[in-house]
Design an enzyme around this catalytic site. Sequence first.
Site, short mmCIF file in Angstrom:
data_model
loop_
_atom_site.label_atom_id
_atom_site.label_comp_id
_atom_site.label_asym_id
_atom_site.label_seq_id
_atom_site.Cartn_x
_atom_site.Cartn_y
_atom_site.Cartn_z
CB THR A 147 -7.35 -2.52 -0.97
OG1 THR A 147 -6.11 -3.13 -0.60
CG2 THR A 147 -8.08 -3.41 -1.96
CE LYS A 196 -6.86 -2.01 3.33
NZ LYS A 196 -5.68 -2.78 2.97
CE LYS A 219 0.85 2.54 -2.60
NZ LYS A 219 -0.48 2.05 -2.96
NE ARG A 220 3.28 -6.37 -4.22
CZ ARG A 220 3.47 -6.36 -5.53
NH1 ARG A 220 4.67 -6.64 -6.04
NH2 ARG A 220 2.49 -6.08 -6.36
CE LYS A 235 2.48 -2.44 -5.30
NZ LYS A 235 1.02 -2.23 -5.37
CG HIS A 256 -5.59 -9.93 -8.15
ND1 HIS A 256 -6.21 -8.98 -7.36
CD2 HIS A 256 -6.18 -11.11 -7.84
CE1 HIS A 256 -7.12 -9.56 -6.60
NE2 HIS A 256 -7.12 -10.86 -6.88
#
Length: 806
Positions: free
Chosen positions: A652, A656, A544-545, A550, A357
């Site tokens: 992911t 969505k 998100k985290r 990110k 991952h």
Amino acid sequence: MVRITKQEFKEMFNSKIYSIYAHSINEATNEQLQIVLSSVIKDIIAKYWVDNRLSTNKEVYYFSIEFLIGRQLKSNLLNLQIEEVIKEGLEDMGIDLDDLICAEKDPALGNGGLGRLAACFLDSMASLNISGHGYGIRYKYGLFEQKFINGYQVEVPDNWLLHEQYSWESIRPNKAVVVKFGGEVYLEEDNGRLKAKHHGYIPVMAMPYDIPIIGYDNDFINTLRLFKAEILNRDFGINTLYANTFTGSYEQALKYKYYTEEISQVLYPNDSNHAGKLLRLKQEYFLVSSGIQDIINKYRKNKFDILDFPKHIAIHINDTHPTLCIPELMRILLDEEGLSWEEAFDITKNTISYTNHTIMAEAMEKWPVDMMKELLPRIYMIIEEINKRYVEYLNHKYNDNEKIRRMSIICDNNINMANLSIIGSYSVNGVAKLHTEILKKEVLSDFYEDDPGKFNNKTNGIAHRRWLISCNEDLSNLITEHIGNIWKKDTEELKRLEDYKENRNFLKKLECIKIKNKTKLANFIAEEYGICINPESIYDVQIKRLHAYKRQLLNVLHILHLYHELLENPELDIVPRTFIFGAKAAPGYHLAKCIIKLINSVAEKINNDKSINNKIKVVFIENYGVSLAEKIIPSTDVSEQISTATKEASGTGNMKFMMNGAITLATLDGANVEIYDQVGEENIVIFGLKASQVLNYNKYGGYSSLDLYNSNFKIKRVVDDLVNGFIPNISKEGRVIYDSLITYNDEYFVLRDFENYIEAQSKIDTLYRDKEKWSKMCLINIANSGIFSSDRTISEYAKDIWFRGC
């Protein structure tokens, strides 16, 4: 098919509430009523659950340190196709089903995408009639509940297991097993064979709790088995050699109790210190030993030949956290089944498959040799032998000491878990096309060159039943009204929606659904946070985290840029914008927590500045999780997928949002590349460095954030805001962030992509003004999202990995 009449349900419900609580419906709280309803549904499905659990076909066992399953009530009613009957029955008794759905707590069994992916995969396996079960840990408190105090993240225990029970679980004490830690292992000769004898270990009982995973409209039910660490029961039947377990002082007994129970207390203990790191290793071995023993026990009951194990069992490890499945299975095959090394390794390698991952070096797990040797002595011996034999193979094949060093499991007094995962498995997959290519050509290139047939790609997917049918009912109904029901089981049917891209009536309905969802979210935010947001504004969302790669930081720096533009010109012609964040930072991740404080401080300043006429608002949703995502995603206009290219394996959340008609604002990273391929460049907004450029910078250098800072006014202005007092109450945090960008040369290229990101955001503003064109873009995204269903992903796993050759 599961069938129940309204009258049957009402009788079961009334009987159950008296048997559980000994009082009437009128005296019950919503929480109690939810528990009663869950218990009734478990009674309804019991026969199907037992039947499936006794399956003797080839079974898949999915090991994951996280399972972020979310609330189960609504999802289970949907999958059983009994929601209307239950709703009507409850209404007859004066109960609102929605109140019970909201009363259910989110299980604190995961953190982010890894855990949610595992949950989606279990949903798809059951819905596709694949006998596939999950193994995880029953965390008492999970990660943590996030609170904001003066803009700072504060972590408090997430007490999701109210009264020590979860309404969907069933305890299985007859399936409990013992996991052994510490002690000493001796190899003794016995009839010409070496046998391992484990002395003085600390025994921990792994108590299984089962949660049903219900397939969609097919009466197929799998199991998520979670293990809780408990002190060993005196009557368990094992004569422990750990003398202090049951004898000795009261203090020794308490010490043993604490040693045991801390294992399943929290998800991801802070591993920045020795104690936290040791606990995390305990958790990982507790998970895999419990699960592997459970599989072997079931296998023995079926009386299959142990040499045929890979014909009946597929074990999948979700990232490196469960890598110890490899030496643990070896241990049982060698020490308990009496197989030769060659037989045991052949079985292990043909049973276990591995999903990678990440390409980030810091996320590639490594364990100190001394820690492994002391905590898991027999496991270390097996890892050492696997490594010894593998190095012999490499020496025979290659004359390259550096290559052999890179590929070794044990190197520099550390155990490289990714290397062990690859060496001990028959399949290694990435989770998006770009990610897999980077693994093959860069990160794991040595292994790919050695055995290219082992590597494959399986682009992630999402459970469309939860993330569209359940959480966005109006959109789901609109789709069904126009293309029928088949898409609910075959999402490729969504492609037929493209027939309506010129249909103004359909596009208007789509727009109305979005506004309705946005209004719901606005009401929720007003009620929870006292912030009034405009449903007509662009909802620009990044949930998100919280991690530097990110790039929530890029987002908030752009917000500061826009704020400056409005301060200079309050009449600036922009579409009103609401920026929504949701994220948790790991407790020990200082930079991430500083970014949270920055976002909250910027939000407080902007939201209280009347001079900008409410043209921008910033909202940071507290304690982000699955149920909040189900509220936010259907209302989103712009999906922020802005990670540094090459850093996000897949994502992911992007899928969505796409499935719910949001427009993706993205770098070409992870699965964004495949979303771009599906919708075309006119229906997505792309910006930033490409993967090849990032890899080139990382290899050869040439990037200077200081040069950009000195030469670009827009960049200098927002970076200076971090340290010049413009944003109140962030002096320490602002300096940390400033240093990450300037002193330490901006590892994730935030400033390099900043100007391009401003341009992309401006393009969003222009596109949104044409409502019909925007709705058409939304439609194209929904129509092409079917390929990102986890049903497709799991079908590929089944065909290419788990059941290949069957």
